[in-house]
Write a protein that holds these residues in place. Structure first.
Motif, PDB file in Angstrom:
ATOM      1  N   ASP A   1     -17.492  21.777 -30.631  1.00 25.79           N
ATOM      2  CA  ASP A   1     -18.221  20.376 -30.761  1.00 25.79           C
ATOM      3  C   ASP A   1     -17.402  19.354 -31.157  1.00 25.79           C
ATOM      4  N   LYS A   2     -16.643  19.453 -32.371  1.00 28.99           N
ATOM      5  CA  LYS A   2     -16.169  18.216 -32.835  1.00 28.99           C
ATOM      6  C   LYS A   2     -14.876  17.949 -31.809  1.00 28.99           C
ATOM      7  N   LEU A   3     -14.269  18.820 -31.171  1.00 25.65           N
ATOM      8  CA  LEU A   3     -13.115  18.387 -30.389  1.00 25.65           C
ATOM      9  C   LEU A   3     -13.696  17.712 -29.036  1.00 25.65           C
ATOM     10  N   ILE A   4     -14.890  18.054 -28.424  1.00 20.28           N
ATOM     11  CA  ILE A   4     -15.402  17.871 -27.323  1.00 20.28           C
ATOM     12  C   ILE A   4     -15.989  16.269 -27.750  1.00 20.28           C
ATOM     13  N   GLN A   5     -16.134  15.840 -28.742  1.00 25.15           N
ATOM     14  CA  GLN A   5     -16.657  14.441 -29.083  1.00 25.15           C
ATOM     15  C   GLN A   5     -15.436  13.718 -29.574  1.00 25.15           C
ATOM     16  N   GLY A   6     -14.416  14.117 -29.500  1.00 17.77           N
ATOM     17  CA  GLY A   6     -13.194  13.407 -29.775  1.00 17.77           C
ATOM     18  C   GLY A   6     -12.694  12.497 -28.986  1.00 17.77           C
ATOM     19  N   SER A   7     -11.591  11.613 -28.778  1.00 13.22           N
ATOM     20  CA  SER A   7     -11.344  10.572 -27.731  1.00 13.22           C
ATOM     21  C   SER A   7     -10.150  11.355 -26.824  1.00 13.22           C
ATOM     22  N   LEU A   8      -9.570  12.340 -27.460  1.00 20.12           N
ATOM     23  CA  LEU A   8      -8.677  12.908 -26.706  1.00 20.12           C
ATOM     24  C   LEU A   8      -9.323  13.774 -25.576  1.00 20.12           C
ATOM     25  N   TYR A   9     -10.436  14.604 -26.034  1.00 20.23           N
ATOM     26  CA  TYR A   9     -11.112  15.200 -24.953  1.00 20.23           C
ATOM     27  C   TYR A   9     -11.758  14.431 -23.700  1.00 20.23           C
ATOM     28  N   ARG A  10     -12.324  13.487 -24.565  1.00 22.69           N
ATOM     29  CA  ARG A  10     -13.131  12.534 -23.421  1.00 22.69           C
ATOM     30  C   ARG A  10     -12.071  11.656 -22.641  1.00 22.69           C
ATOM     31  N   GLY A  11     -10.909  11.268 -23.024  1.00 23.19           N
ATOM     32  CA  GLY A  11     -10.077  10.672 -22.197  1.00 23.19           C
ATOM     33  C   GLY A  11      -9.487  11.654 -21.083  1.00 23.19           C
ATOM     34  N   VAL A  12      -9.041  12.891 -21.425  1.00 20.81           N
ATOM     35  CA  VAL A  12      -8.611  13.695 -20.299  1.00 20.81           C
ATOM     36  C   VAL A  12      -9.697  13.964 -19.240  1.00 20.81           C
ATOM     37  N   MET A  13     -10.961  14.342 -20.053  1.00 19.47           N
ATOM     38  CA  MET A  13     -12.006  14.583 -19.133  1.00 19.47           C
ATOM     39  C   MET A  13     -12.339  13.435 -18.096  1.00 19.47           C
ATOM     40  N   LYS A  14     -12.268  12.363 -18.383  1.00 22.36           N
ATOM     41  CA  LYS A  14     -12.501  11.006 -17.513  1.00 22.36           C
ATOM     42  C   LYS A  14     -11.362  10.865 -16.448  1.00 22.36           C
ATOM     43  N   SER A  15     -10.134  10.985 -16.952  1.00 22.21           N
ATOM     44  CA  SER A  15      -9.164  10.852 -15.978  1.00 22.21           C
ATOM     45  C   SER A  15      -8.890  12.099 -15.163  1.00 22.21           C
ATOM     46  N   GLY A  16      -9.301  13.293 -15.665  1.00 26.59           N
ATOM     47  CA  GLY A  16      -9.056  14.530 -14.664  1.00 26.59           C
ATOM     48  C   GLY A  16      -7.730  14.806 -14.706  1.00 26.59           C
ATOM     49  N   VAL A  17      -6.858  14.029 -15.290  1.00 31.64           N
ATOM     50  CA  VAL A  17      -5.290  14.414 -14.999  1.00 31.64           C
ATOM     51  C   VAL A  17      -4.707  15.090 -16.229  1.00 31.64           C
ATOM     52  N   GLN A  18      -3.229  15.663 -16.188  1.00 30.24           N
ATOM     53  CA  GLN A  18      -2.736  16.216 -17.456  1.00 30.24           C
ATOM     54  C   GLN A  18      -2.391  15.077 -18.162  1.00 30.24           C
ATOM     55  N   SER A  19      -2.498  15.123 -19.535  1.00 25.87           N
ATOM     56  CA  SER A  19      -1.941  14.336 -20.616  1.00 25.87           C
ATOM     57  C   SER A  19      -0.990  14.729 -21.489  1.00 25.87           C
ATOM     58  N   TYR A  20       0.268  14.184 -21.460  1.00 25.44           N
ATOM     59  CA  TYR A  20       1.693  14.818 -22.114  1.00 25.44           C
ATOM     60  C   TYR A  20       1.651  13.747 -23.198  1.00 25.44           C
ATOM     61  N   LEU A  21       1.521  14.361 -24.516  1.00 26.76           N
ATOM     62  CA  LEU A  21       1.710  13.710 -25.908  1.00 26.76           C
ATOM     63  C   LEU A  21       3.492  14.110 -26.113  1.00 26.76           C
ATOM     64  N   ALA A  22       4.324  13.406 -25.600  1.00 31.55           N
ATOM     65  CA  ALA A  22       5.712  13.833 -25.702  1.00 31.55           C
ATOM     66  C   ALA A  22       6.237  13.995 -27.305  1.00 31.55           C
ATOM     67  N   ASN A  23       5.665  13.198 -28.031  1.00 30.35           N
ATOM     68  CA  ASN A  23       6.114  12.871 -29.597  1.00 30.35           C
ATOM     69  C   ASN A  23       4.650  12.762 -30.243  1.00 30.35           C
ATOM     70  N   LEU A  24       3.900  13.768 -30.661  1.00 36.19           N
ATOM     71  CA  LEU A  24       2.857  13.971 -31.162  1.00 36.19           C
ATOM     72  C   LEU A  24       2.634  13.019 -32.520  1.00 36.19           C
ATOM     73  N   ALA A  25       3.585  13.005 -33.212  1.00 35.55           N
ATOM     74  CA  ALA A  25       3.618  12.250 -34.434  1.00 35.55           C
ATOM     75  C   ALA A  25       3.600  10.602 -34.213  1.00 35.55           C
ATOM     76  N   LEU A  26       3.565  10.301 -33.041  1.00 35.96           N
ATOM     77  CA  LEU A  26       3.480   9.096 -33.099  1.00 35.96           C
ATOM     78  C   LEU A  26       2.080   8.484 -32.477  1.00 35.96           C
ATOM     79  N   TYR A  27       1.193   9.669 -32.192  1.00 35.69           N
ATOM     80  CA  TYR A  27      -0.182   9.269 -31.578  1.00 35.69           C
ATOM     81  C   TYR A  27      -1.200   9.389 -32.836  1.00 35.69           C
TER      82      TYR A  27
END
Length: 299
Positions: free
Chosen positions: A201-227
């Motif tokens: 439930d908390k993951l679905i409410q987050g911006s990462l999940y909502r952004g991926v679901m809205k775009s419908g395409v794969q999201s690649y965080l190449a360097n996770l420490a910078l995000y």
């Protein structure tokens, strides 16, 4: 009458034959024959040959020496100017009215610039990228009511990703349920050696999940420490280097954590997209009929 008939039967009139036509030869393409020994020796090979860049090869093999070349060039230029003024009986004090002094000042400026450039080259070096050992515990959690066929496919996907890529963590959330959490996970603060569970439930409410679901395409965080969105993935090991967020249709997401910065290549990303489509087709048939129980079970 009978004699005439008998003569006709015994000596029939010859039938004229058509002249023989010349036989046409079928077209058989002839292919050149190559001498394997000649190809291996390279003496008779006339095709394009790979170009060799001697300068680039030398620089790559002698990185420290190449970075120090401006310092050597600047030092030699500086000594040459001083030697020239000493030999030519010119005072070491610069005189603005002398053309030689102005030329020497310009040369000194270029020499100092070369020395500073060499010092900068030596101080700035590319950071080496290497694999890290995930800081966490290994876990293997699945929804308690998954059918056997779906369990086999999920395990196949995990084994394929972990063996062929830098994947070390895999989390699948589909239809609001935590379907799978396998690989390395963050250790719980209780100190009992348990992994941090995924809060769907908390993951679905987050911006990462909502952004991926809205775009419908794969999201690649190449360097996770910078995000800054890293805080939305507390179930992954703290030193996870890269993350791929792969949407599974419009009902779920697959979170793939890697142990190397920019460790997922373009072919890996395309392959993960195809695996996501396959998992989406299977999960759509099975997960919709599952109860809403979020209690995972080890399998």
């Amino acid at each position: 009458m009978e004699a005439g008939t008998r003569s006709l039967l015994l000596s029939p009139t010859p039938i004229p034959r058509s002249p023989k036509r010349p036989l046409r030869r079928r077209f058989c393409p002839t292919f050149p024959r190559f001498n394997i020994r000649a190809l291996n020796s390279g003496s008779d090979y006339r095709g394009p040959k790979p170009k060799t860049n001697l300068v680039a090869d030398w620089v790559s093999n002698n990185d420290d020496a190449a970075r120090s070349l401006p310092i050597y060039a600047g030092g030699v230029s500086l000594l040459a100017v001083l030697f020239n003024r000493t030999v030519s009986d010119i005072a070491l004090v610069a005189d603005a009215s002398s053309s030689q002094s102005r030329a020497d000042l310009l040369t000194l400026g270029l020499a100092v610039t070369n020395i500073l450039a060499g010092l900068v080259w030596l101080s700035i070096r590319p950071k080496s990228i290497s694999k890290v050992n995930p800081k966490g515990v290994e876990c293997r959690r699945m929804h308690s009511d998954l059918p056997t066929a779906l369990v086999s496919e999920l395990l196949w996907a995990w084994e394929s990703l972990s063996n062929a890529t830098c994947c070390r963590s895999l989390v699948i959330v589909y239809g609001g349920r935590d379907v799978l959490q396998i690989g390395f996970a963050a250790a719980s603060s209780n100190g009992g050696g348990e992994a941090v569970a995924v809060d769907a439930d908390k993951l679905i409410q987050g911006s990462l999940y909502r952004g991926v679901m809205k775009s419908g395409v794969q999201s690649y965080l190449a360097n996770l420490a910078l995000y800054p969105g890293k805080s939305e993935l507390p179930f992954l090991p703290s030193n996870t280097q890269a993350v791929i967020l792969q949407p599974l249709g419009d009902k779920g997401i697959a979170i793939i954590g890697g142990d190397t910065i920019r460790g997922f290549t373009a072919s890996d990303q395309a392959w993960i997209s195809l695996i996501g489509e396959k998992l989406d087709a299977t999960l759509a048939r099975c997960v919709d009929n599952l109860p809403l129980s979020q209690d995972p079970v080890l399998k």
